[in-house]
Motif scaffolding. Structure first.
Motif, PDB file in Angstrom:
ATOM      1  N   LYS A  29       0.808  -1.228   0.000  1.00 53.95           N
ATOM      2  CA  LYS A  29       0.000   0.000   0.000  1.00 53.95           C
ATOM      3  C   LYS A  29       0.845   1.284   0.000  1.00 53.95           C
ATOM      4  O   LYS A  29       0.399   2.318  -0.460  1.00 53.95           O
ATOM      5  CB  LYS A  29      -0.982   0.001   1.177  1.00 53.95           C
ATOM      6  CG  LYS A  29      -2.226  -0.837   0.893  1.00 53.95           C
ATOM      7  CD  LYS A  29      -3.259  -0.703   1.985  1.00 53.95           C
ATOM      8  CE  LYS A  29      -4.445  -1.622   1.789  1.00 53.95           C
ATOM      9  NZ  LYS A  29      -5.207  -1.377   0.548  1.00 53.95           N
ATOM     10  N   LYS A  30       2.095   1.185   0.524  1.00 57.80           N
ATOM     11  CA  LYS A  30       3.001   2.346   0.534  1.00 57.80           C
ATOM     12  C   LYS A  30       3.228   2.910  -0.861  1.00 57.80           C
ATOM     13  O   LYS A  30       3.511   4.083  -1.028  1.00 57.80           O
ATOM     14  CB  LYS A  30       4.392   1.922   1.047  1.00 57.80           C
ATOM     15  CG  LYS A  30       4.505   1.695   2.501  1.00 57.80           C
ATOM     16  CD  LYS A  30       5.969   1.688   2.971  1.00 57.80           C
ATOM     17  CE  LYS A  30       6.891   0.854   2.098  1.00 57.80           C
ATOM     18  NZ  LYS A  30       8.181   0.537   2.745  1.00 57.80           N
ATOM     19  N   TYR A  31       3.168   2.049  -1.890  1.00 57.17           N
ATOM     20  CA  TYR A  31       3.558   2.442  -3.242  1.00 57.17           C
ATOM     21  C   TYR A  31       2.406   2.941  -4.108  1.00 57.17           C
ATOM     22  O   TYR A  31       2.620   3.403  -5.215  1.00 57.17           O
ATOM     23  CB  TYR A  31       4.290   1.279  -3.931  1.00 57.17           C
ATOM     24  CG  TYR A  31       5.590   0.970  -3.235  1.00 57.17           C
ATOM     25  CD1 TYR A  31       6.680   1.824  -3.347  1.00 57.17           C
ATOM     26  CD2 TYR A  31       5.712  -0.154  -2.427  1.00 57.17           C
ATOM     27  CE1 TYR A  31       7.866   1.560  -2.691  1.00 57.17           C
ATOM     28  CE2 TYR A  31       6.899  -0.427  -1.761  1.00 57.17           C
ATOM     29  CZ  TYR A  31       7.975   0.433  -1.900  1.00 57.17           C
ATOM     30  OH  TYR A  31       9.139   0.177  -1.238  1.00 57.17           O
ATOM     31  N   ASN A  32       1.186   2.819  -3.605  1.00 56.45           N
ATOM     32  CA  ASN A  32       0.011   3.325  -4.304  1.00 56.45           C
ATOM     33  C   ASN A  32      -0.015   2.915  -5.795  1.00 56.45           C
ATOM     34  O   ASN A  32      -0.065   3.758  -6.683  1.00 56.45           O
ATOM     35  CB  ASN A  32      -0.033   4.854  -4.145  1.00 56.45           C
ATOM     36  CG  ASN A  32      -1.430   5.398  -4.364  1.00 56.45           C
ATOM     37  OD1 ASN A  32      -2.402   4.638  -4.351  1.00 56.45           O
ATOM     38  ND2 ASN A  32      -1.536   6.695  -4.575  1.00 56.45           N
ATOM     39  N   ILE A  33       0.011   1.613  -6.016  1.00 52.75           N
ATOM     40  CA  ILE A  33       0.081   1.055  -7.377  1.00 52.75           C
ATOM     41  C   ILE A  33      -1.320   0.834  -7.934  1.00 52.75           C
ATOM     42  O   ILE A  33      -2.183   0.263  -7.264  1.00 52.75           O
ATOM     43  CB  ILE A  33       0.863  -0.283  -7.348  1.00 52.75           C
ATOM     44  CG1 ILE A  33       2.326  -0.020  -7.006  1.00 52.75           C
ATOM     45  CG2 ILE A  33       0.735  -1.035  -8.660  1.00 52.75           C
ATOM     46  CD1 ILE A  33       3.113  -1.252  -6.678  1.00 52.75           C
ATOM     47  N   LYS A  34      -1.537   1.299  -9.168  1.00 47.29           N
ATOM     48  CA  LYS A  34      -2.832   1.088  -9.828  1.00 47.29           C
ATOM     49  C   LYS A  34      -2.934  -0.336 -10.373  1.00 47.29           C
ATOM     50  O   LYS A  34      -3.887  -1.051 -10.109  1.00 47.29           O
ATOM     51  CB  LYS A  34      -3.004   2.084 -10.973  1.00 47.29           C
ATOM     52  CG  LYS A  34      -3.893   3.266 -10.599  1.00 47.29           C
ATOM     53  CD  LYS A  34      -4.245   4.054 -11.853  1.00 47.29           C
ATOM     54  CE  LYS A  34      -5.497   4.861 -11.800  1.00 47.29           C
ATOM     55  NZ  LYS A  34      -6.524   4.546 -10.867  1.00 47.29           N
ATOM     56  N   GLU A  35      -1.913  -0.720 -11.184  1.00 44.23           N
ATOM     57  CA  GLU A  35      -1.875  -2.077 -11.734  1.00 44.23           C
ATOM     58  C   GLU A  35      -0.481  -2.641 -11.543  1.00 44.23           C
ATOM     59  O   GLU A  35       0.498  -2.004 -11.945  1.00 44.23           O
ATOM     60  CB  GLU A  35      -2.200  -2.062 -13.244  1.00 44.23           C
ATOM     61  CG  GLU A  35      -3.621  -1.685 -13.595  1.00 44.23           C
ATOM     62  CD  GLU A  35      -4.669  -2.630 -13.027  1.00 44.23           C
ATOM     63  OE1 GLU A  35      -4.365  -3.821 -12.764  1.00 44.23           O
ATOM     64  OE2 GLU A  35      -5.803  -2.169 -12.823  1.00 44.23           O
ATOM     65  N   GLY A  36      -0.394  -3.839 -10.958  1.00 43.43           N
ATOM     66  CA  GLY A  36       0.929  -4.414 -10.755  1.00 43.43           C
ATOM     67  C   GLY A  36       0.876  -5.822 -10.223  1.00 43.43           C
ATOM     68  O   GLY A  36      -0.158  -6.497 -10.271  1.00 43.43           O
ATOM     69  N   ILE A  37       2.041  -6.235  -9.705  1.00 43.44           N
ATOM     70  CA  ILE A  37       2.165  -7.596  -9.195  1.00 43.44           C
ATOM     71  C   ILE A  37       3.088  -7.590  -7.989  1.00 43.44           C
ATOM     72  O   ILE A  37       4.030  -6.807  -7.921  1.00 43.44           O
ATOM     73  CB  ILE A  37       2.677  -8.544 -10.319  1.00 43.44           C
ATOM     74  CG1 ILE A  37       2.527  -9.998  -9.930  1.00 43.44           C
ATOM     75  CG2 ILE A  37       4.114  -8.250 -10.704  1.00 43.44           C
ATOM     76  CD1 ILE A  37       1.526 -10.733 -10.764  1.00 43.44           C
ATOM     77  N   CYS A  38       2.780  -8.443  -7.035  1.00 41.86           N
ATOM     78  CA  CYS A  38       3.648  -8.611  -5.866  1.00 41.86           C
ATOM     79  C   CYS A  38       4.122 -10.057  -5.843  1.00 41.86           C
ATOM     80  O   CYS A  38       3.309 -10.974  -5.773  1.00 41.86           O
ATOM     81  CB  CYS A  38       2.875  -8.279  -4.591  1.00 41.86           C
ATOM     82  SG  CYS A  38       3.833  -8.587  -3.106  1.00 41.86           S
ATOM     83  N   ARG A  39       5.443 -10.235  -5.955  1.00 41.61           N
ATOM     84  CA  ARG A  39       6.019 -11.576  -5.854  1.00 41.61           C
ATOM     85  C   ARG A  39       6.533 -11.753  -4.432  1.00 41.61           C
ATOM     86  O   ARG A  39       7.229 -10.887  -3.907  1.00 41.61           O
ATOM     87  CB  ARG A  39       7.169 -11.761  -6.837  1.00 41.61           C
ATOM     88  CG  ARG A  39       6.722 -11.705  -8.256  1.00 41.61           C
ATOM     89  CD  ARG A  39       7.847 -12.067  -9.233  1.00 41.61           C
ATOM     90  NE  ARG A  39       7.329 -11.824 -10.567  1.00 41.61           N
ATOM     91  CZ  ARG A  39       7.423 -10.633 -11.199  1.00 41.61           C
ATOM     92  NH1 ARG A  39       8.064  -9.630 -10.630  1.00 41.61           N
ATOM     93  NH2 ARG A  39       6.889 -10.483 -12.379  1.00 41.61           N
ATOM     94  N   VAL A  40       6.189 -12.886  -3.834  1.00 40.95           N
ATOM     95  CA  VAL A  40       6.630 -13.196  -2.475  1.00 40.95           C
ATOM     96  C   VAL A  40       7.507 -14.437  -2.579  1.00 40.95           C
ATOM     97  O   VAL A  40       7.051 -15.479  -3.053  1.00 40.95           O
ATOM     98  CB  VAL A  40       5.417 -13.480  -1.557  1.00 40.95           C
ATOM     99  CG1 VAL A  40       5.867 -13.672  -0.124  1.00 40.95           C
ATOM    100  CG2 VAL A  40       4.377 -12.363  -1.665  1.00 40.95           C
ATOM    101  N   PHE A  41       8.783 -14.291  -2.185  1.00 41.93           N
ATOM    102  CA  PHE A  41       9.743 -15.387  -2.341  1.00 41.93           C
ATOM    103  C   PHE A  41      10.373 -15.725  -0.986  1.00 41.93           C
ATOM    104  O   PHE A  41      10.765 -14.830  -0.236  1.00 41.93           O
ATOM    105  CB  PHE A  41      10.839 -14.985  -3.346  1.00 41.93           C
ATOM    106  CG  PHE A  41      11.868 -16.062  -3.567  1.00 41.93           C
ATOM    107  CD1 PHE A  41      11.615 -17.105  -4.440  1.00 41.93           C
ATOM    108  CD2 PHE A  41      13.078 -16.050  -2.883  1.00 41.93           C
ATOM    109  CE1 PHE A  41      12.540 -18.116  -4.636  1.00 41.93           C
ATOM    110  CE2 PHE A  41      14.023 -17.060  -3.075  1.00 41.93           C
ATOM    111  CZ  PHE A  41      13.751 -18.098  -3.959  1.00 41.93           C
TER     112      PHE A  41
END
Ligand code: ZN
Length: 138
Positions: A29-41
């Motif tokens: 939420k810190k980055y205020n992204i409209k469209e994207g992806i979060c990779r968790v490794f």
């Protein structure tokens, strides 16, 4: 943009499943992204990650208990583990749960389903653990 973030914590027990959804969500939420992806490794060989139900805790307890029935500490299904550290059960469980998940980000929100949570699966704690996040979008 593409950003790297990291969570660090110590797991309290040999086997425990920790719901890290809120921690990941807060960082995204810190980055205020409209469209994207979060990779968790997960950079470990005896801990993994999975997405599953976080509403009823008995679901993750069932998964954990079932894995323990399937893969007891010394081996199972007539096979004895050879790895000298004595934690082969944890290595096998880790491979079964996997090392990464990807979650779509839409309108600054992780697009998890109503019952889905991001679950860190510890199989050989207590240990210091890390979770790497790669957050990409605009
Ligand atoms: Zn080992």
């Amino acid at each position: 943009m593409i950003k790297f973030e990291e969570l660090k914590f110590k797991t309290p027990e040999r086997e425990i499943i920790l719901d890290i959804t809120n921690e990941v969500s807060k960082i995204v939420k810190k980055y205020n992204i409209k469209e994207g992806i979060c990779r968790v490794f997960i950079p470990h060989t005896t801990a993994g990650i999975t997405i599953n139900e976080n509403a009823d805790p008995s679901v993750m307890r069932d998964i954990s208990n079932f894995l323990n029935k399937l893969i007891p500490k010394g081996g199972g299904l007539g096979y004895s583990f050879k790895h000298g550290e004595g934690n082969s059960d944890a290595h096998v469980k880790c491979s079964l749960t996997g090392h990464s998940v990807e979650i779509i980000i839409h309108e600054n929100r992780l697009m998890l389903g109503t019952w889905q949570g991001i679950m860190f699966t510890e199989f050989d704690g207590p240990r210091n653990r890390r979770v790497y996040l790669q957050i990409q979008g605009e």
